[in-house]
Design a protein around this motif. Structure first.
Motif, mmCIF file in Angstrom:
data_model
loop_
_atom_site.group_PDB
_atom_site.id
_atom_site.type_symbol
_atom_site.label_atom_id
_atom_site.label_comp_id
_atom_site.label_asym_id
_atom_site.label_seq_id
_atom_site.Cartn_x
_atom_site.Cartn_y
_atom_site.Cartn_z
ATOM 1 N N PRO A 30 39.170 28.385 30.166
ATOM 2 C CA PRO A 30 39.769 28.933 31.394
ATOM 3 C C PRO A 30 40.229 30.379 31.253
ATOM 4 C CG PRO A 30 41.241 27.328 30.377
ATOM 5 C CD PRO A 30 39.931 27.226 29.665
ATOM 6 N N ILE A 31 40.581 30.802 30.041
ATOM 7 C CA ILE A 31 40.956 32.210 29.825
ATOM 8 C C ILE A 31 39.748 33.099 30.067
ATOM 9 C CG2 ILE A 31 41.826 33.890 28.143
ATOM 10 C CD1 ILE A 31 43.214 31.574 26.711
ATOM 11 N N ASN A 57 38.283 37.893 37.344
ATOM 12 C CA ASN A 57 39.059 39.105 37.621
ATOM 13 C C ASN A 57 38.191 40.353 37.671
ATOM 14 O OD1 ASN A 57 41.752 40.445 37.840
ATOM 15 N ND2 ASN A 57 41.107 41.397 35.925
ATOM 16 N N GLU A 58 37.053 40.301 36.976
ATOM 17 C CA GLU A 58 36.162 41.463 36.938
ATOM 18 C C GLU A 58 35.202 41.522 38.124
ATOM 19 O OE1 GLU A 58 36.244 44.044 34.675
ATOM 20 O OE2 GLU A 58 38.122 43.058 34.166
ATOM 21 N N ILE A 59 35.168 40.438 38.928
ATOM 22 C CA ILE A 59 34.275 40.430 40.099
ATOM 23 C C ILE A 59 34.885 41.298 41.194
ATOM 24 C CG2 ILE A 59 33.236 38.980 41.883
ATOM 25 C CD1 ILE A 59 33.305 36.650 39.888
ATOM 26 N N SER A 60 34.114 42.228 41.700
ATOM 27 C CA SER A 60 34.624 43.166 42.714
ATOM 28 C C SER A 60 34.494 42.612 44.135
ATOM 29 C CB SER A 60 33.887 44.504 42.610
ATOM 30 O OG SER A 60 32.478 44.300 42.707
ATOM 31 N N ILE A 62 47.379 37.619 35.320
ATOM 32 C CA ILE A 62 46.612 38.872 35.405
ATOM 33 C C ILE A 62 47.027 39.675 36.635
ATOM 34 C CG2 ILE A 62 44.285 39.809 35.791
ATOM 35 C CD1 ILE A 62 43.211 37.500 34.063
ATOM 36 N N ALA A 63 47.283 38.961 37.744
ATOM 37 C CA ALA A 63 47.693 39.644 38.976
ATOM 38 C C ALA A 63 49.020 40.382 38.811
ATOM 39 C CB ALA A 63 47.795 38.629 40.118
ATOM 40 N N GLY A 64 49.835 39.972 37.858
ATOM 41 C CA GLY A 64 51.129 40.614 37.644
ATOM 42 C C GLY A 64 51.084 41.833 36.743
ATOM 43 N N ILE A 116 44.363 45.836 27.707
ATOM 44 C CA ILE A 116 45.359 45.739 28.786
ATOM 45 C C ILE A 116 45.515 44.297 29.285
ATOM 46 C CG2 ILE A 116 45.976 46.500 31.106
ATOM 47 C CD1 ILE A 116 44.454 49.095 30.558
ATOM 48 N N THR A 117 44.380 43.694 29.693
ATOM 49 C CA THR A 117 44.463 42.369 30.305
ATOM 50 C C THR A 117 44.938 41.299 29.320
ATOM 51 O OG1 THR A 117 42.612 42.998 31.742
ATOM 52 C CG2 THR A 117 43.233 40.676 31.705
#
Length: 320
Positions: free
Chosen positions: A109-110, A117-120, A204-206, A229-230
């Protein structure tokens, strides 16, 4: 005044200060505590009060009688469990299945959260999320039916393998024990990967978006932003969930083993929960079944405290 009297007085003063601090904190947060009272009562009634039943592990329990009216057994059932011929096989299966779930199921799941998260494209991202979440809400009964359809002797996978010449005989993957651990691990990952990724996506959203902007200015590529970063940004979430999963390492499953297992493959699918169910419920040996469950709980609690201590020492992150 003697040194002992002074030390006693200092301890009394410290205790009084500690009590005053607790009272002041309670008065300051009394509204929060009032809101929490129903939850605390619920936990005490439904989580802690039933733990009284663990005492039957130390008695020759007979249904319908008070626990303390039964004969004292002491460690009789514990010795019986640890000397049982199935003990090491059940423990091996439990650790093997849980270990595979931890090794492959925990990072899955990670990785999915990082990829999503990388999908635009927002539409594509929502579609992937929905598709990955759906298996979690499918019951194990339906999931087992799908797996049987896919892996039985005349199922989809054996037929495809035979058509391509990769399989030269009829085979039932669910009828051979050597395939069971792989099948159960794959099924667990398929069912939980999407739902488990929600926490990581929230973490990740935070993360501060300015960090990504600064990284772009410095010429950091996509992989570099994920790595520097992530992942550090969600490290706390990863460690806390890892502690909890290690604590439940003896929870190797129950429904999936009963539904996918068969007498031919029992050597590979019989875990602590199914063993406790068979002896404790089906055979009516309640004291023995309680010993099996108590053994699992004690090991899990010990692992939680141990992992939490190590995490606090090395990462300064803990769940308590």
């Amino acid at each position: 005044m003697s040194n002992q009297s002074i030390q006693t007085r200092n301890l009394q003063v410290k205790e009084e200060k500690k009590l005053d601090k607790i009272i002041r904190t309670f008065k300051r947060e009394k509204h929060i505590w009032m809101i929490c009272i129903p939850i605390i009562i619920w936990v005490l009634v439904f989580a802690y009060y039933p733990m009284y039943g663990m005492l039957i592990a130390f008695f020759h329990y007979t249904p319908g009688k008070s626990i303390f009216a039964c004969d004292w057994a002491g460690l009789f059932y514990f010795k019986q469990f640890f000397s049982a011929p199935e003990f090491f096989n059940v423990l091996r299966n439990t650790l093997a299945i849980s270990g595979l779930n931890l090794l492959f199921g925990f990072p899955a799941p990670i990785i999915l959260a990082l990829l999503i998260n990388e999908i635009s494209s927002k539409y594509f991202k929502k579609t992937i999320q929905t598709v990955s979440y759906l298996p979690y809400f499918i019951s194990w009964v339906v999931t087992a039916s799908l797996i049987y359809t896919f892996l039985s002797t005349d199922g989809l996978l054996p037929v495809i393998l035979q058509k391509f010449g990769l399989l030269h005989r009829e085979i039932s993957f669910l009828g051979e024990g050597k395939y069971f651990w792989t099948i159960i691990t794959s099924a667990n990952i398929w069912k939980t990967i999407g739902y488990s990724s929600i926490l990581y996506l929230s973490a990740i959203a935070g993360i501060d978006k300015e960090l990504y902007s600064a990284a772009e200015v410095d010429g950091v590529n996509r992989f570099g932003k994920v790595w520097h970063i992530t992942l550090p940004g969600i490290r706390g979430t990863i460690i806390v969930l890892l502690i909890l999963q290690i604590g439940s390492i003896l929870n190797a499953g129950f429904e999936q083993q009963l539904l996918l297992g068969s007498p031919q493959t029992r050597e590979y699918w019989d875990v602590i929960d199914t063993y406790a169910y068979r002896y404790g419920i089906q055979l009516g040996r309640y004291s023995y079944g309680m010993v099996v469950g108590l053994f699992k709980s004690v090991i899990g609690l010990t692992l939680v405290f141990l992992t939490n201590r190590l995490s606090k020492k090395f990462f300064d992150i803990s769940v308590m």
